[in-house]
Design an enzyme around this catalytic site. Structure first.
Site, PDB file in Angstrom:
ATOM      1  N   SER A 124       0.841  -1.204   0.000  1.00  0.00           N
ATOM      2  CA  SER A 124       0.000   0.000   0.000  1.00  0.00           C
ATOM      3  C   SER A 124       0.869   1.245   0.000  1.00  0.00           C
ATOM      4  O   SER A 124       1.987   1.243   0.539  1.00  0.00           O
ATOM      5  CB  SER A 124      -0.843  -0.041   1.272  1.00  0.00           C
ATOM      6  OG  SER A 124      -1.380   1.226   1.551  1.00  0.00           O
ATOM      7  N   TYR A 148      -1.690  -1.150  10.891  1.00  0.00           N
ATOM      8  CA  TYR A 148      -1.970  -1.749   9.573  1.00  0.00           C
ATOM      9  C   TYR A 148      -0.786  -1.497   8.630  1.00  0.00           C
ATOM     10  O   TYR A 148      -0.260  -2.415   7.996  1.00  0.00           O
ATOM     11  CB  TYR A 148      -3.249  -1.152   8.976  1.00  0.00           C
ATOM     12  CG  TYR A 148      -3.387  -1.390   7.498  1.00  0.00           C
ATOM     13  CD1 TYR A 148      -3.656  -2.660   7.011  1.00  0.00           C
ATOM     14  CD2 TYR A 148      -3.205  -0.353   6.579  1.00  0.00           C
ATOM     15  CE1 TYR A 148      -3.753  -2.893   5.640  1.00  0.00           C
ATOM     16  CE2 TYR A 148      -3.307  -0.580   5.216  1.00  0.00           C
ATOM     17  CZ  TYR A 148      -3.582  -1.849   4.749  1.00  0.00           C
ATOM     18  OH  TYR A 148      -3.661  -2.077   3.391  1.00  0.00           O
ATOM     19  N   LYS A 152       2.208  -4.007   6.617  1.00  0.00           N
ATOM     20  CA  LYS A 152       2.586  -3.989   5.193  1.00  0.00           C
ATOM     21  C   LYS A 152       4.099  -3.845   5.043  1.00  0.00           C
ATOM     22  O   LYS A 152       4.731  -4.540   4.260  1.00  0.00           O
ATOM     23  CB  LYS A 152       1.879  -2.846   4.455  1.00  0.00           C
ATOM     24  CG  LYS A 152       0.390  -3.026   4.302  1.00  0.00           C
ATOM     25  CD  LYS A 152       0.071  -4.177   3.370  1.00  0.00           C
ATOM     26  CE  LYS A 152      -1.394  -4.561   3.375  1.00  0.00           C
ATOM     27  NZ  LYS A 152      -1.667  -5.885   2.831  1.00  0.00           N
TER      28      LYS A 152
HETATM   29  P1  NAD Z   1     -10.834  -7.175   1.557  1.00  0.00           P
HETATM   30  O1  NAD Z   1     -11.004  -7.176   3.032  1.00  0.00           O
HETATM   31  O2  NAD Z   1     -12.038  -6.989   0.702  1.00  0.00           O
HETATM   32  O3  NAD Z   1     -10.108  -8.529   1.104  1.00  0.00           O
HETATM   33  C1  NAD Z   1      -9.193  -9.226   1.929  1.00  0.00           C
HETATM   34  C2  NAD Z   1      -9.661 -10.671   1.990  1.00  0.00           C
HETATM   35  O4  NAD Z   1      -8.762 -11.426   2.807  1.00  0.00           O
HETATM   36  C3  NAD Z   1     -11.060 -10.827   2.592  1.00  0.00           C
HETATM   37  O5  NAD Z   1     -11.863 -11.573   1.694  1.00  0.00           O
HETATM   38  C4  NAD Z   1     -10.825 -11.576   3.905  1.00  0.00           C
HETATM   39  O6  NAD Z   1     -11.901 -12.443   4.223  1.00  0.00           O
HETATM   40  C5  NAD Z   1      -9.534 -12.325   3.606  1.00  0.00           C
HETATM   41  N1  NAD Z   1      -8.703 -12.660   4.786  1.00  0.00           N
HETATM   42  C6  NAD Z   1      -8.283 -11.826   5.771  1.00  0.00           C
HETATM   43  N2  NAD Z   1      -7.521 -12.507   6.656  1.00  0.00           N
HETATM   44  C7  NAD Z   1      -7.441 -13.794   6.202  1.00  0.00           C
HETATM   45  C8  NAD Z   1      -6.807 -14.962   6.683  1.00  0.00           C
HETATM   46  N3  NAD Z   1      -6.103 -14.973   7.821  1.00  0.00           N
HETATM   47  N4  NAD Z   1      -6.938 -16.116   5.979  1.00  0.00           N
HETATM   48  C9  NAD Z   1      -7.674 -16.138   4.826  1.00  0.00           C
HETATM   49  N5  NAD Z   1      -8.297 -15.069   4.332  1.00  0.00           N
HETATM   50  C10 NAD Z   1      -8.190 -13.893   5.013  1.00  0.00           C
HETATM   51  O7  NAD Z   1      -9.728  -6.080   1.193  1.00  0.00           O
HETATM   52  P2  NAD Z   1      -9.259  -5.510  -0.217  1.00  0.00           P
HETATM   53  O8  NAD Z   1      -9.628  -4.084  -0.277  1.00  0.00           O
HETATM   54  O9  NAD Z   1      -9.673  -6.415  -1.300  1.00  0.00           O
HETATM   55  O10 NAD Z   1      -7.692  -5.571  -0.018  1.00  0.00           O
HETATM   56  C11 NAD Z   1      -6.902  -6.665  -0.493  1.00  0.00           C
HETATM   57  C12 NAD Z   1      -5.466  -6.450  -0.073  1.00  0.00           C
HETATM   58  O11 NAD Z   1      -5.008  -5.209  -0.617  1.00  0.00           O
HETATM   59  C13 NAD Z   1      -5.261  -6.351   1.432  1.00  0.00           C
HETATM   60  O12 NAD Z   1      -4.050  -6.989   1.763  1.00  0.00           O
HETATM   61  C14 NAD Z   1      -5.170  -4.869   1.679  1.00  0.00           C
HETATM   62  O13 NAD Z   1      -4.420  -4.576   2.826  1.00  0.00           O
HETATM   63  C15 NAD Z   1      -4.465  -4.390   0.417  1.00  0.00           C
HETATM   64  N6  NAD Z   1      -4.719  -2.970   0.115  1.00  0.00           N
HETATM   65  C16 NAD Z   1      -6.006  -2.523   0.057  1.00  0.00           C
HETATM   66  C17 NAD Z   1      -6.247  -1.159  -0.181  1.00  0.00           C
HETATM   67  C18 NAD Z   1      -7.647  -0.625  -0.213  1.00  0.00           C
HETATM   68  O14 NAD Z   1      -7.830   0.589  -0.041  1.00  0.00           O
HETATM   69  N7  NAD Z   1      -8.669  -1.438  -0.448  1.00  0.00           N
HETATM   70  C19 NAD Z   1      -5.164  -0.281  -0.381  1.00  0.00           C
HETATM   71  C20 NAD Z   1      -3.870  -0.790  -0.360  1.00  0.00           C
HETATM   72  C21 NAD Z   1      -3.661  -2.146  -0.106  1.00  0.00           C
HETATM   73  N1  UFG Z   2     -12.427  11.351   3.592  1.00  0.00           N
HETATM   74  C1  UFG Z   2     -13.428  12.213   3.990  1.00  0.00           C
HETATM   75  N2  UFG Z   2     -14.558  11.683   4.564  1.00  0.00           N
HETATM   76  C2  UFG Z   2     -14.725  10.343   4.747  1.00  0.00           C
HETATM   77  C3  UFG Z   2     -13.687   9.464   4.334  1.00  0.00           C
HETATM   78  C4  UFG Z   2     -12.546  10.012   3.768  1.00  0.00           C
HETATM   79  O1  UFG Z   2     -13.316  13.429   3.848  1.00  0.00           O
HETATM   80  O2  UFG Z   2     -15.766   9.930   5.285  1.00  0.00           O
HETATM   81  C5  UFG Z   2     -11.217  11.917   2.954  1.00  0.00           C
HETATM   82  C6  UFG Z   2      -9.941  11.629   3.716  1.00  0.00           C
HETATM   83  O3  UFG Z   2      -9.714  12.610   4.694  1.00  0.00           O
HETATM   84  C7  UFG Z   2      -8.908  11.613   2.584  1.00  0.00           C
HETATM   85  C8  UFG Z   2      -9.695  11.074   1.385  1.00  0.00           C
HETATM   86  O4  UFG Z   2     -11.063  11.278   1.695  1.00  0.00           O
HETATM   87  O5  UFG Z   2      -8.520  12.929   2.287  1.00  0.00           O
HETATM   88  C9  UFG Z   2      -9.460   9.586   1.146  1.00  0.00           C
HETATM   89  O6  UFG Z   2      -9.708   8.867   2.345  1.00  0.00           O
HETATM   90  P1  UFG Z   2      -9.864   7.274   2.353  1.00  0.00           P
HETATM   91  O7  UFG Z   2     -10.193   6.876   3.754  1.00  0.00           O
HETATM   92  O8  UFG Z   2     -10.783   6.830   1.281  1.00  0.00           O
HETATM   93  O9  UFG Z   2      -8.413   6.761   1.937  1.00  0.00           O
HETATM   94  P2  UFG Z   2      -6.990   7.009   2.619  1.00  0.00           P
HETATM   95  O10 UFG Z   2      -6.152   7.712   1.602  1.00  0.00           O
HETATM   96  O11 UFG Z   2      -7.107   7.636   3.943  1.00  0.00           O
HETATM   97  O12 UFG Z   2      -6.499   5.514   2.878  1.00  0.00           O
HETATM   98  C10 UFG Z   2      -6.448   4.545   1.821  1.00  0.00           C
HETATM   99  C11 UFG Z   2      -6.651   3.150   2.399  1.00  0.00           C
HETATM  100  C12 UFG Z   2      -5.510   2.766   3.286  1.00  0.00           C
HETATM  101  C13 UFG Z   2      -4.224   2.947   2.590  1.00  0.00           C
HETATM  102  C14 UFG Z   2      -4.095   4.355   2.034  1.00  0.00           C
HETATM  103  C15 UFG Z   2      -2.860   4.509   1.216  1.00  0.00           C
HETATM  104  O13 UFG Z   2      -7.854   3.102   3.151  1.00  0.00           O
HETATM  105  O14 UFG Z   2      -5.639   1.398   3.607  1.00  0.00           O
HETATM  106  O15 UFG Z   2      -5.214   4.628   1.199  1.00  0.00           O
HETATM  107  O16 UFG Z   2      -2.858   3.557   0.217  1.00  0.00           O
HETATM  108  F1  UFG Z   2      -3.215   2.721   3.463  1.00  0.00           F
END
Ligand code: NAD
Ligand code: UFG
Length: 337
Positions: A124, A148, A152
């Site tokens: 991330s 979190y 990572k």
């Molecule tokens: P998500 O929660 O939808 O998907 C993660 C999946 O992993 C879920 O289906 C959950 O049930 C499964 N899981 C969690 N722990 C487990 C375990 N111990 N064993 C088996 N399955 C398990 O999240 P996502 O948004 O699809 O994110 C996928 C990956 O990308 C994650 O590693 C997350 O940290 C990373 N990521 C997400 C974002 C974002 O904003 N969505 C940003 C950067 C990185």
């Molecule tokens: N925001 C609002 N109101 C809300 C939610 C978010 O104003 O209810 C704003 C935040 O302050 C930020 C922007 O919208 O300026 C984006 O916020 P998000 O929560 O959607 O995303 P972040 O950038 O804070 O975080 C995301 C993921 C993290 C990851 C990060 C960097 O949630 O897991 O991007 O990749 F670590």
């Protein structure tokens, strides 16, 4: 070519499964459904017309995970499984460290035992901490501001150490910026449990009337309109980036790291108005204090992924909002509908 997708029932995992199947990869999914629904996998099968095995297992269960590798032969693993809520990770850090780190250690140990040396890992942009300048390149210094993010960064370091110890590994680390949007079929999308933490799913729920208004966290940042700026990336483009990573890096030993973003930053208010345009719904909002731990702006230099993977984002903000709305309006209660 067969790929194991851990966390494949989740938001990004399910979209990546579609792209892998469309590109004629065989897949299997391992997911404990702690933050997802098996229905997402049924929809993946519906969209692609293809079938695959699903293991409802937890990576923390070493024996069961090991059994998956004994029963099927994989060429590589895409590792999405993990807990991902920043705020929750501050409340229950031990659960985050245990799930994300121990789960990954089990997976890597089992992979090595079964001679599976190719892994793509979901990292991330959070590993860049508070970046001093923009856009962010892969060489920027790394730091974290919450448990979190620390999981990572630790996993990135574990993967680098693993490669040093066994240089048959090919490790690809993808650092995602802000994934949003949904598959254009409207059959799969983000399905957050409870009140969403992230901007786009929150806006979607305001649009369908589940939530009264958006809280905009701060309007005094040094950005174009004072609200936070992020690099939003369509989840289908993100899924395709994984296929490219497998195509280009599978078997190329080493540790390969890429930013996956569009390179463009949009403010909260720009997202609100783009969403209003695509959905035809008014998004009521109020300005609130900054959210603790937020940074003003964050966007990628994604040129390395273009150069080395031949990947770049193709879907713009309009498509991100349109597809988010298409998913949300067609499935107001997510997979429970
Ligand atoms: P998500 O929660 O939808 O998907 C993660 C999946 O992993 C879920 O289906 C959950 O049930 C499964 N899981 C969690 N722990 C487990 C375990 N111990 N064993 C088996 N399955 C398990 O999240 P996502 O948004 O699809 O994110 C996928 C990956 O990308 C994650 O590693 C997350 O940290 C990373 N990521 C997400 C974002 C974002 O904003 N969505 C940003 C950067 C990185
Ligand atoms: N925001 C609002 N109101 C809300 C939610 C978010 O104003 O209810 C704003 C935040 O302050 C930020 C922007 O919208 O300026 C984006 O916020 P998000 O929560 O959607 O995303 P972040 O950038 O804070 O975080 C995301 C993921 C993290 C990851 C990060 C960097 O949630 O897991 O991007 O990749 F670590």
């Amino acid at each position: 070519m067969k790929v194991l997708v851990t966390g494949g029932a989740g938001y990004i995992g399910s979209h990546t499964c579609v792209e892998l199947l469309n590109a004629d990869y065989e897949i299997a999914v391992l997911d404990n459904l702690s933050n997802s629904s098996e229905k997402a996998l049924d929809r993946v099968k519906e969209i692609t017309g293809k079938n695959f095995n699903f293991y409802n297992y937890d990576l923390l269960d070493y024996e069961k995970t090991d059994k998956v590798f004994s029963s099927e032969k994989f060429d590589g693993v895409i590792h999405f499984a993990g807990l991902k809520a920043v705020g929750e990770s501050v409340q229950i850090p031990l659960r985050y460290y245990h799930n994300n780190i121990t789960g990954t250690l089990n997976l890597l140990d089992i992979m090595e035992k079964h001679h599976v040396y190719n892994i793509v890992f979901s990292s991330s942009a959070t590993v860049y901490g508070m970046p001093e300048k923009l856009p962010i390149t892969e060489e920027f210094p790394l730091s974290t501001t919450n448990p979190y993010g620390s999981t990572k960064l630790m996993i990135e370091n574990i993967l680098k150490d693993l490669y040093v110890s066994n240089n048959r590994f090919s490790v690809t680390i993808l650092r995602y910026f802000n994934p949003v949007g949904a598959h254009e079929s409207g059959k799969i999308g983000e399905n957050p449990k409870g009140i969403p933490n992230n901007l786009m799913p929150y806006i979607q729920q305001v649009a369908i009337g589940k939530l009264p208004q958006l809280s905009v966290f701060g309007n005094q940042y040094p950005t174009k309109d004072g609200t936070g700026v992020r690099d939003y990336i369509h989840v289908v483009d993100l899924g395709i980036a994984h296929v490219k990573a497998i195509e280009k890096k599978l078997g190329e030993t080493g540790v390969h790291i890429y930013n996956i973003g569009t390179g463009k930053g949009y403010s909260v208010l720009e997202i609100v108005s783009a969403f209003e345009k695509e959905s035809g719904k008014e998004i009521k909002y109020k300005i609130c204090p900054n959210r603790a731990g937020d940074i003003a702006a964050c966007y990628a230099d994604a040129s390395k992924a273009k150069r080395e993977l031949g990947w770049e984002a193709e879907r713009g903000l309009d498509a991100m909002c349109r597809d988010s709305w298409n998913w949300q309006s067609g499935n107001p209660n997510g997979y429970d509908d």
